[in-house]
Design a protein around this motif. Structure first.
Motif, PDB file in Angstrom:
ATOM      1  N   LYS A   1      79.562  64.635  35.263  1.00  0.00           N
ATOM      2  CA  LYS A   1      78.479  65.042  36.164  1.00  0.00           C
ATOM      3  C   LYS A   1      78.222  66.527  36.030  1.00  0.00           C
ATOM      4  O   LYS A   1      77.073  66.983  36.070  1.00  0.00           O
ATOM      5  CB  LYS A   1      78.865  64.697  37.607  1.00  0.00           C
ATOM      6  CG  LYS A   1      78.752  63.220  37.917  1.00  0.00           C
ATOM      7  CD  LYS A   1      78.659  62.973  39.397  1.00  0.00           C
ATOM      8  CE  LYS A   1      79.990  63.162  40.070  1.00  0.00           C
ATOM      9  NZ  LYS A   1      79.984  62.769  41.488  1.00  0.00           N
ATOM     10  N   GLU A   2      79.324  67.260  35.869  1.00  0.00           N
ATOM     11  CA  GLU A   2      79.159  68.701  35.737  1.00  0.00           C
ATOM     12  C   GLU A   2      78.392  69.038  34.467  1.00  0.00           C
ATOM     13  O   GLU A   2      77.549  69.933  34.439  1.00  0.00           O
ATOM     14  CB  GLU A   2      80.518  69.402  35.699  1.00  0.00           C
ATOM     15  CG  GLU A   2      81.283  69.336  36.990  1.00  0.00           C
ATOM     16  CD  GLU A   2      82.045  68.040  37.163  1.00  0.00           C
ATOM     17  OE1 GLU A   2      82.653  67.850  38.216  1.00  0.00           O
ATOM     18  OE2 GLU A   2      82.013  67.195  36.227  1.00  0.00           O
ATOM     19  N   ALA A   3      78.717  68.280  33.436  1.00  0.00           N
ATOM     20  CA  ALA A   3      78.004  68.521  32.181  1.00  0.00           C
ATOM     21  C   ALA A   3      76.511  68.318  32.371  1.00  0.00           C
ATOM     22  O   ALA A   3      75.682  69.112  31.912  1.00  0.00           O
ATOM     23  CB  ALA A   3      78.541  67.586  31.102  1.00  0.00           C
ATOM     24  N   LEU A   4      76.171  67.243  33.059  1.00  0.00           N
ATOM     25  CA  LEU A   4      74.756  66.957  33.299  1.00  0.00           C
ATOM     26  C   LEU A   4      74.105  68.091  34.092  1.00  0.00           C
ATOM     27  O   LEU A   4      73.024  68.584  33.754  1.00  0.00           O
ATOM     28  CB  LEU A   4      74.646  65.628  34.051  1.00  0.00           C
ATOM     29  CG  LEU A   4      73.229  65.143  34.312  1.00  0.00           C
ATOM     30  CD1 LEU A   4      72.464  64.994  33.010  1.00  0.00           C
ATOM     31  CD2 LEU A   4      73.258  63.813  35.051  1.00  0.00           C
ATOM     32  N   ALA A   5      74.821  68.484  35.144  1.00  0.00           N
ATOM     33  CA  ALA A   5      74.252  69.544  35.981  1.00  0.00           C
ATOM     34  C   ALA A   5      74.047  70.819  35.169  1.00  0.00           C
ATOM     35  O   ALA A   5      73.003  71.491  35.269  1.00  0.00           O
ATOM     36  CB  ALA A   5      75.165  69.811  37.180  1.00  0.00           C
ATOM     37  N   LEU A   6      75.045  71.143  34.377  1.00  0.00           N
ATOM     38  CA  LEU A   6      74.929  72.352  33.558  1.00  0.00           C
ATOM     39  C   LEU A   6      73.765  72.238  32.582  1.00  0.00           C
ATOM     40  O   LEU A   6      73.007  73.187  32.377  1.00  0.00           O
ATOM     41  CB  LEU A   6      76.232  72.581  32.789  1.00  0.00           C
ATOM     42  CG  LEU A   6      77.255  73.445  33.526  1.00  0.00           C
ATOM     43  CD1 LEU A   6      78.547  73.472  32.751  1.00  0.00           C
ATOM     44  CD2 LEU A   6      76.716  74.840  33.727  1.00  0.00           C
TER      45      LEU A   6
ATOM     46  N   PRO B   1      76.514  74.565  41.502  1.00  0.00           N
ATOM     47  CA  PRO B   1      76.838  73.572  42.542  1.00  0.00           C
ATOM     48  C   PRO B   1      76.380  72.201  42.064  1.00  0.00           C
ATOM     49  O   PRO B   1      75.230  71.807  42.240  1.00  0.00           O
ATOM     50  CB  PRO B   1      76.027  74.050  43.743  1.00  0.00           C
ATOM     51  CG  PRO B   1      74.914  74.848  43.176  1.00  0.00           C
ATOM     52  CD  PRO B   1      75.334  75.361  41.844  1.00  0.00           C
ATOM     53  N   THR B   2      77.257  71.469  41.469  1.00  0.00           N
ATOM     54  CA  THR B   2      76.880  70.235  40.781  1.00  0.00           C
ATOM     55  C   THR B   2      76.214  69.228  41.688  1.00  0.00           C
ATOM     56  O   THR B   2      75.183  68.648  41.371  1.00  0.00           O
ATOM     57  CB  THR B   2      78.139  69.603  40.153  1.00  0.00           C
ATOM     58  OG1 THR B   2      78.872  70.624  39.501  1.00  0.00           O
ATOM     59  CG2 THR B   2      77.766  68.521  39.173  1.00  0.00           C
ATOM     60  N   ALA B   3      76.809  69.020  42.828  1.00  0.00           N
ATOM     61  CA  ALA B   3      76.329  67.951  43.697  1.00  0.00           C
ATOM     62  C   ALA B   3      74.878  68.182  44.104  1.00  0.00           C
ATOM     63  O   ALA B   3      74.029  67.293  44.029  1.00  0.00           O
ATOM     64  CB  ALA B   3      77.221  67.857  44.930  1.00  0.00           C
ATOM     65  N   TRP B   4      74.605  69.406  44.553  1.00  0.00           N
ATOM     66  CA  TRP B   4      73.237  69.744  44.950  1.00  0.00           C
ATOM     67  C   TRP B   4      72.241  69.418  43.870  1.00  0.00           C
ATOM     68  O   TRP B   4      71.244  68.722  44.067  1.00  0.00           O
ATOM     69  CB  TRP B   4      73.156  71.249  45.184  1.00  0.00           C
ATOM     70  CG  TRP B   4      73.404  71.682  46.574  1.00  0.00           C
ATOM     71  CD1 TRP B   4      74.156  71.039  47.507  1.00  0.00           C
ATOM     72  CD2 TRP B   4      72.906  72.856  47.170  1.00  0.00           C
ATOM     73  NE1 TRP B   4      74.150  71.746  48.650  1.00  0.00           N
ATOM     74  CE2 TRP B   4      73.404  72.871  48.474  1.00  0.00           C
ATOM     75  CE3 TRP B   4      72.099  73.910  46.721  1.00  0.00           C
ATOM     76  CZ2 TRP B   4      73.094  73.909  49.344  1.00  0.00           C
ATOM     77  CZ3 TRP B   4      71.805  74.922  47.593  1.00  0.00           C
ATOM     78  CH2 TRP B   4      72.310  74.908  48.895  1.00  0.00           C
TER      79      TRP B   4
END
Lengths: 598, 128
Positions: free
Chosen positions: A2-7, A112-115
């Protein structure tokens, strides 16, 4: 993951800006809409692939690092900002295992990944719903109340399709639910026309519009547009995506405009478009995708003054995005979010320093290009106008010269006519005088002759009487001889007068013959012509008539007869008719001959 | 088919529920829910009759009105209308329109006509 996606999504912010900038600069280089369209599509593809690549790169980078990455020497950003780039990179390389410098640069941002994922997810969901709804509406339109158009129009569409090399069957239908002609469908394309268009547009204009829609079909624009919408849905948060999407749509319309204008006349096409524009407000909302109609029309019929540059939204976009791209990480870096690689923003500085110097250079290059193209277009426009002015002046000069030469020719001709007329009049006058003189002489001779003849007759009678008396013995021989002598004298005088008369007549004939030319039966009479009219059984009527200036002759008992323009035989029949009309003579034998002064 | 307005829709609901009714009956049913006058209702129903939304039976002394459109059809129509409004914009960006631009203002149209006239003049000059 998920972090990768957010980044990936976050990094797309600057990646998208760069791609948009590159696309805009490339578009400025060329003027052809097809090339610009291709550049736009390529840019959009790149924009789609950029976050994907970023995502994969980050994934591989994080996979490579087993276990929590060790924090390297943490130096505050401001102290190291002017430091050696290579040192920092090497530090990172030492601390992380098997991580490429670029991947580490990418992962250095704390987000902030979730946001991000929530917001992005919601946006994608909403846009997808919108897409599905729109799709449903178009499907209903395609299979709803469609009436196939008349045979002739179908045939016309088929013919244009063949000319444009459009493969596959294309349906052309009409429907009351659309307000402007449109095309939809990729496997089974259909062109839908509003009834108003079928009524309002001429066959040529319809052909032009069909060509436009068929061009869309040939270029598979419907499918490309769907993919475009897909990119818009996924990368909805970046204004560059919307900008490039709009540019692509505009250029798509321009390409199809050019194809349509190749099939038909430019004026027909432009008039067709403007007629459509005057239709009433549509129920079906017109998308703002193609640029204003005025710009399209201007591009088609004012190629020299058309400004070549795509809208410069990107110039305004660039600094904003750059600011976002290096303010955001700073802001988020202070939070204690789940870091992927606890590397500080030092790495982001590296990225920033590589980005910043190149940006101003590109801006100035682009500005120069803009100015250059603007100067060239201005110069061209001036030259064009000069050319037109010179051409107009040349035309005017030619016309003026032609006019003056015509005028002069007319004057010369008038003078010649005048001289000829004067000469003829003078000659006529001279001849008339001569004629009148000889006529007078003849007349005189005639009356003399008549007088002498009557005297002769008297003397003959006297002689006969004397003879009678001499026979009776009442008159002397001498008186008889005297009367005989007198009679002989008179006879001789009569002979003389007769000869004179004949001579005079001959002279008159000769004069006439010399000075007059006979007109034949087809010549039309004019003023000053001589008519010899004689009526059988009427030797006492005058025989010689001159056509007066008003074109008539004055005939005894018949009054003025208009003879100008008639032939001798026509005058003959006219006089005969007049004689019988007036009851003077029925079936009179009239002979008319005409002659003209040479 | 015309889209019924809110008031017309209310009357249609009454007619659907009650079946063919007189104006007085419709008015009485409506008066519970809204503040309308008898004459307003009468006027509305006359207009609806002209539009073709209701039928009027004039055989009795008081006219009897019946809905001439079915409830299902009207609902379908309304839903479709709503969808069109909601997704019309999105649908418009999916199809290839000949005129994909915002509706041209009168000024723009005048400008376009002027451009066309100029072009006509120029091309006539070139032909000469």
């Amino acid at each position: 993951m998920k972090e990768a996606l957010a980044l990936a999504l976050v990094h797309f912010v600057w990646q998208g800006a760069l791609l948009a900038m590159a696309g805009a600069v490339l578009m400025r280089v060329t003027r052809a809409p097809t090339v610009r369209y291709a550049i736009g599509i390529a840019t959009m593809l790149a924009m789609l692939l950029a976050p994907v690549t970023t995502f994969l790169a980050i994934r591989s980078a994080s996979d490579a690092t087993l276990g929590p990455p060790q924090p390297a020497t943490f130096t505050p950003a401001h102290a190291v900002a002017e430091g050696d780039l290579r040192t920092r990179t090497s530090i990172r390389a030492v601390s992380a295992r098997d991580a490429t410098p670029s991947a580490s640069a990418l992962t250095a941002v704390i987000v902030p990944t979730a946001w991000i994922l929530n917001i992005w997810g919601m946006g994608v969901l909403v846009l997808s719903l919108r897409f599905v709804g729109g799709w449903a509406v178009t499907r209903r339109l395609a299979s709803g109340t469609l009436i196939p158009v008349a045979e002739e129009l179908q045939a016309l569409a088929a013919e244009v399709a063949e000319r444009l090399n459009v493969r596959g069957a294309v349906r052309v239908c009409e429907s009351a639910s659309v307000a402007v002609p449109m095309m939809l469908g990729c496997l089974r394309p259909v062109i839908i026309l509003p009834p108003a268009a079928l009524v309002m547009l001429s066959a040529a204009q319809l052909e032009a519009l069909l060509a436009h829609e068929l061009a869309h079909i040939r270029r598979h624009d419907y499918l490309v547009n769907l993919l475009q919408t897909g990119v818009e849905t996924l990368c909805f948060y970046h204004p560059a995506v919307w900008w490039i999407s709009r540019e692509v749509r505009q250029h798509r319309e321009h390409c199809c405009d050019d194809i349509a204008v190749g099939v038909c006349d430019r004026l027909t096409y432009v008039t067709a478009l403007s007629s459509l524009a005057s239709l009433a407000t549509p129920q079906f909302a017109l998308s703002a995708a193609g640029g204003s109609l005025r710009d399209r029309v201007r591009r088609l019929i004012e190629p020299t003054t058309h400004s070549a540059s795509p809208k410069g939204a990107w110039i305004a976009m660039l600094p904003i995005l750059l600011v976002i791209s290096f303010v955001a990480p700073h802001a988020w870096g202070t939070q204690s979010a789940t870091p992927l690689g606890a590397q500080p923003v030092i790495e982001m500085d590296q990225a920033r320093s590589t980005v910043a110097p190149t940006a101003p250079v590109e801006v100035s290059v682009a500005e120069e290009a803009v100015q250059a193209t603007r100067a060239t277009t201005a110069r061209e426009a001036v030259r064009q106008r000069q050319l037109e002015r010179t051409r107009a002046e040349a035309e005017r000069a030619v016309e003026a010269r032609a006019a003056t030469s015509q005028e002069r020719t007319r004057e010369v001709r008038r003078e010649v006519d005048r001289a000829l007329a004067a000469e003829r009049a003078a000659r006529a006058a001279g001849t008339r005088n001569a004629m009148e003189q000889s006529e007078a002489r003849r007349a005189l001779g005639e009356s003399d002759l008549a007088l002498l003849e009557s005297r002769m007759r008297l003397e003959e009678l006297g002689l006969a009487r004397r003879k009678e008396l001499a026979d009776k013995g009442l008159a002397t021989r001498q008186t008889l001889l005297e009367s005989e002598a007198q009679l002989n004298h008179t006879r001789r005088e009569v002979e003389h007068a007769r000869i004179q008369h004949e001579l005079a007549t001959h002279e008159r004939l000769a004069t006439t013959h010399r000075n007059f030319s006979e007109l034949d039966s087809t010549d039309m009479l004019e003023a000053q012509d001589r008519l010899t009219i004689s009526i059988d059984g009427e030797p006492d009527l005058p025989t010689m008539f001159t056509v007066r200036d008003d074109g008539s002759i004055r005939f005894p008992f018949l009054g003025s007869i208009r003879v100008q323009g008639s032939t001798a035989s026509q005058v003959q029949s006219a006089i005969r008719k007049l004689l019988s009309d007036k009851g003077l003579a029925r079936n009179a034998v009239v002979s008319v001959s005409a002659s003209r002064i040479r | 088919m015309l889209r019924p307005t809110d008031a017309e829709l209310a009357i249609l609901h009454v007619l659907w529920d009650r079946g063919p009714s007189t104006v007085r009956q419709v008015f009485e049913t409506l008066a519970d829910a809204r503040e309308t006058g008898y004459t307003t209702t009468l006027k509305l129903m006359q207009i609806m009759s002209e539009k073709g939304l209701v039928r009027r039976d004039e055989s009795a002394r008081t006219h009897v009105y019946a809905a001439s459109v079915s409830r299902d059809k009207t609902q379908q129509h309304l839903v479709r209308d709503l969808l069109d409004r909601a997704f019309g914009g999105s649908a418009a960006s999916l199809v290839m329109q000949a005129l994909s631009s915002h509706p041209t203002s009168a000024e723009e149209r005048r400008e376009i006509e002027q451009l066309i006239a100029e072009y006509k003049g120029r091309s006539k000059g070139k032909a000469r």
